[in-house]
Design a protein around this motif. Structure first.
Motif, PDB file in Angstrom:
ATOM      1  N   GLY A 145       0.788  -1.219   0.000  1.00  0.00           N
ATOM      2  CA  GLY A 145       0.000   0.000   0.000  1.00  0.00           C
ATOM      3  C   GLY A 145       0.820   1.268   0.000  1.00  0.00           C
ATOM      4  O   GLY A 145       0.251   2.371   0.111  1.00  0.00           O
ATOM      5  N   LEU A 146       2.133   1.174  -0.121  1.00  0.00           N
ATOM      6  CA  LEU A 146       2.982   2.372  -0.146  1.00  0.00           C
ATOM      7  C   LEU A 146       2.808   3.088  -1.484  1.00  0.00           C
ATOM      8  O   LEU A 146       2.857   2.462  -2.547  1.00  0.00           O
ATOM      9  CB  LEU A 146       4.450   1.993   0.052  1.00  0.00           C
ATOM     10  CG  LEU A 146       4.785   1.291   1.377  1.00  0.00           C
ATOM     11  CD1 LEU A 146       6.242   0.872   1.399  1.00  0.00           C
ATOM     12  CD2 LEU A 146       4.464   2.192   2.561  1.00  0.00           C
ATOM     13  N   VAL A 223      -5.462  -3.457  -0.535  1.00  0.00           N
ATOM     14  CA  VAL A 223      -4.357  -2.611  -0.089  1.00  0.00           C
ATOM     15  C   VAL A 223      -4.464  -1.196  -0.647  1.00  0.00           C
ATOM     16  O   VAL A 223      -4.126  -0.225   0.033  1.00  0.00           O
ATOM     17  CB  VAL A 223      -3.000  -3.237  -0.461  1.00  0.00           C
ATOM     18  CG1 VAL A 223      -2.736  -4.482   0.354  1.00  0.00           C
ATOM     19  CG2 VAL A 223      -2.915  -3.549  -1.939  1.00  0.00           C
ATOM     20  N   VAL A 224      -4.943  -1.045  -1.881  1.00  0.00           N
ATOM     21  CA  VAL A 224      -5.051   0.294  -2.440  1.00  0.00           C
ATOM     22  C   VAL A 224      -6.190   1.067  -1.771  1.00  0.00           C
ATOM     23  O   VAL A 224      -6.102   2.282  -1.571  1.00  0.00           O
ATOM     24  CB  VAL A 224      -5.226   0.230  -3.979  1.00  0.00           C
ATOM     25  CG1 VAL A 224      -6.583  -0.339  -4.367  1.00  0.00           C
ATOM     26  CG2 VAL A 224      -5.037   1.597  -4.606  1.00  0.00           C
ATOM     27  N   PHE A 228      -6.080   4.797   0.364  1.00  0.00           N
ATOM     28  CA  PHE A 228      -7.038   5.904   0.368  1.00  0.00           C
ATOM     29  C   PHE A 228      -7.499   6.203   1.794  1.00  0.00           C
ATOM     30  O   PHE A 228      -7.737   7.360   2.151  1.00  0.00           O
ATOM     31  CB  PHE A 228      -8.241   5.569  -0.516  1.00  0.00           C
ATOM     32  CG  PHE A 228      -7.939   5.588  -1.993  1.00  0.00           C
ATOM     33  CD1 PHE A 228      -7.226   6.623  -2.551  1.00  0.00           C
ATOM     34  CD2 PHE A 228      -8.395   4.575  -2.832  1.00  0.00           C
ATOM     35  CE1 PHE A 228      -6.941   6.651  -3.922  1.00  0.00           C
ATOM     36  CE2 PHE A 228      -8.131   4.592  -4.194  1.00  0.00           C
ATOM     37  CZ  PHE A 228      -7.398   5.631  -4.738  1.00  0.00           C
ATOM     38  N   GLY A 229      -7.643   5.167   2.604  1.00  0.00           N
ATOM     39  CA  GLY A 229      -8.014   5.378   3.995  1.00  0.00           C
ATOM     40  C   GLY A 229      -6.932   6.115   4.761  1.00  0.00           C
ATOM     41  O   GLY A 229      -7.234   6.950   5.630  1.00  0.00           O
ATOM     42  N   LEU A 237      -6.569  16.521   3.330  1.00  0.00           N
ATOM     43  CA  LEU A 237      -6.877  15.667   2.187  1.00  0.00           C
ATOM     44  C   LEU A 237      -8.333  15.197   2.185  1.00  0.00           C
ATOM     45  O   LEU A 237      -8.711  14.403   1.326  1.00  0.00           O
ATOM     46  CB  LEU A 237      -5.944  14.448   2.183  1.00  0.00           C
ATOM     47  CG  LEU A 237      -4.446  14.750   2.169  1.00  0.00           C
ATOM     48  CD1 LEU A 237      -3.640  13.460   2.146  1.00  0.00           C
ATOM     49  CD2 LEU A 237      -4.072  15.641   0.989  1.00  0.00           C
ATOM     50  N   SER A 238      -9.142  15.650   3.164  1.00  0.00           N
ATOM     51  CA  SER A 238     -10.547  15.234   3.199  1.00  0.00           C
ATOM     52  C   SER A 238     -11.292  15.711   1.962  1.00  0.00           C
ATOM     53  O   SER A 238     -12.226  15.059   1.495  1.00  0.00           O
ATOM     54  CB  SER A 238     -11.226  15.779   4.455  1.00  0.00           C
ATOM     55  OG  SER A 238     -11.203  17.202   4.463  1.00  0.00           O
ATOM     56  N   LYS A 239     -10.906  16.867   1.444  1.00  0.00           N
ATOM     57  CA  LYS A 239     -11.337  17.372   0.144  1.00  0.00           C
ATOM     58  C   LYS A 239     -10.085  17.854  -0.572  1.00  0.00           C
ATOM     59  O   LYS A 239      -8.982  17.756  -0.039  1.00  0.00           O
ATOM     60  CB  LYS A 239     -12.343  18.522   0.313  1.00  0.00           C
ATOM     61  CG  LYS A 239     -13.676  18.121   0.902  1.00  0.00           C
ATOM     62  CD  LYS A 239     -14.632  19.304   0.949  1.00  0.00           C
ATOM     63  CE  LYS A 239     -15.978  18.901   1.542  1.00  0.00           C
ATOM     64  NZ  LYS A 239     -16.935  20.050   1.589  1.00  0.00           N
TER      65      LYS A 239
END
Length: 265
Positions: A145-146, A223-224, A228-229, A237-239
């Motif tokens: 997930g990096l 993992v992707v 995003f989580g 980064l919420s918007k």
């Protein structure tokens, strides 16, 4: 000497600074002597990312916001964050017993709304499928997930076109890469053939089985979604609050650098 102030949760530790400071550009010769402490500038940028506040609302115990923003802007123009993230990814992988660079990667996209800005942001569109007006984050991650590569576009850009952009940025930095995994949104023989002809990589679409009912996590794909989580840990980064897509990409790389710093130190 560091300024005497109470620490914030977003501050980096002494050990983390030892890892990062060598990548921060030195003062340019011939100009005014650098008076501000660069570590405090980095802490201020991390604070903006973590708290999600505007630059003008930066707490007064940091360097003045205009100075912090000038450093951030110059470093964005110099594109320092992507290579730092790439180097830290290698360190994290090696410390976990992996090869420095991945052989398999996963791609996906995330549509996010545009936050309020004082100026008209560039590259804004509407993702009709997800009913989102804003931008789309096209990312490529390794099997942990990096974040390897990110490209931010208008939300109406098709996944296949976004995939071509991130693959173009990945070609020279990941010599072991040979397979890309994607979801059904990237399916199609033309894209598969284009990837094989252009990069000689395998493009594999991971689909749900016909027997699956409701939400079923796919081992090759979760993992992707976790990456995003991880973005949600940073309120900035919420918007997408940025006017330039380059700024959006810089903040995404910085968020992943912070994650790697925690793992390494």
């Amino acid at each position: 000497m560091r300024a005497a102030r109470k620490s914030y949760m977003s501050d980096i530790t002494d050990e983390q600074w030892e890892l990062l400071k060598g990548f921060i550009p030195a003062a340019k010769p011939g100009g005014r002597p650098r008076k501000v402490e660069v570590r405090e500038v980095v802490n201020a940028i991390f604070y903006i990312l973590s708290a999600g506040c505007p630059w003008r609302m930066l707490p007064h115990d940091f360097p003045v916001w205009q100075t912090v923003y000038e450093y951030f802007r110059n470093w964005r123009i110099e594109k320092i964050w992507e290579p730092i993230n790439r180097q830290f990814n290698q360190w994290v992988r090696v410390s976990g017993g992996k090869d420095a660079t991945p052989s398999v990667a996963i791609t996906d996209s995330q549509s996010v709304q545009i936050g309020s800005t004082q100026s008209e942001p560039q590259a804004v569109g509407c993702d009709s499928g997800k009913k989102v007006k804003g931008r789309k984050r096209h990312i490529l991650v390794d099997t942990w997930g990096l974040l390897m590569v990110v490209v931010v576009t208008a939300a109406n850009m098709a996944e296949r076109e976004g995939a071509k952009l991130i693959l173009a940025k990945s070609q020279t930095h990941y010599p072991r890469l040979f397979k890309i995994l994607a979801d059904a949104g990237y399916d199609g023989a033309p894209l598969l053939q284009w990837v094989m002809d252009t990069y000689h990589w395998i493009w594999e679409t991971v689909k749900r089985t016909d027997k699956a009912v409701g939400f079923v996590p796919l081992p090759q794909r979760w993992v992707v979604e976790r990456t995003f989580g991880w973005f949600n840990w940073s309120r900035r980064l919420s918007k997408d609050y940025e006017i330039l897509t380059d700024t959006s990409e810089a903040f995404l790389y910085i968020a992943m650098i912070r994650l790697s710093l925690r793992r390494l130190a």
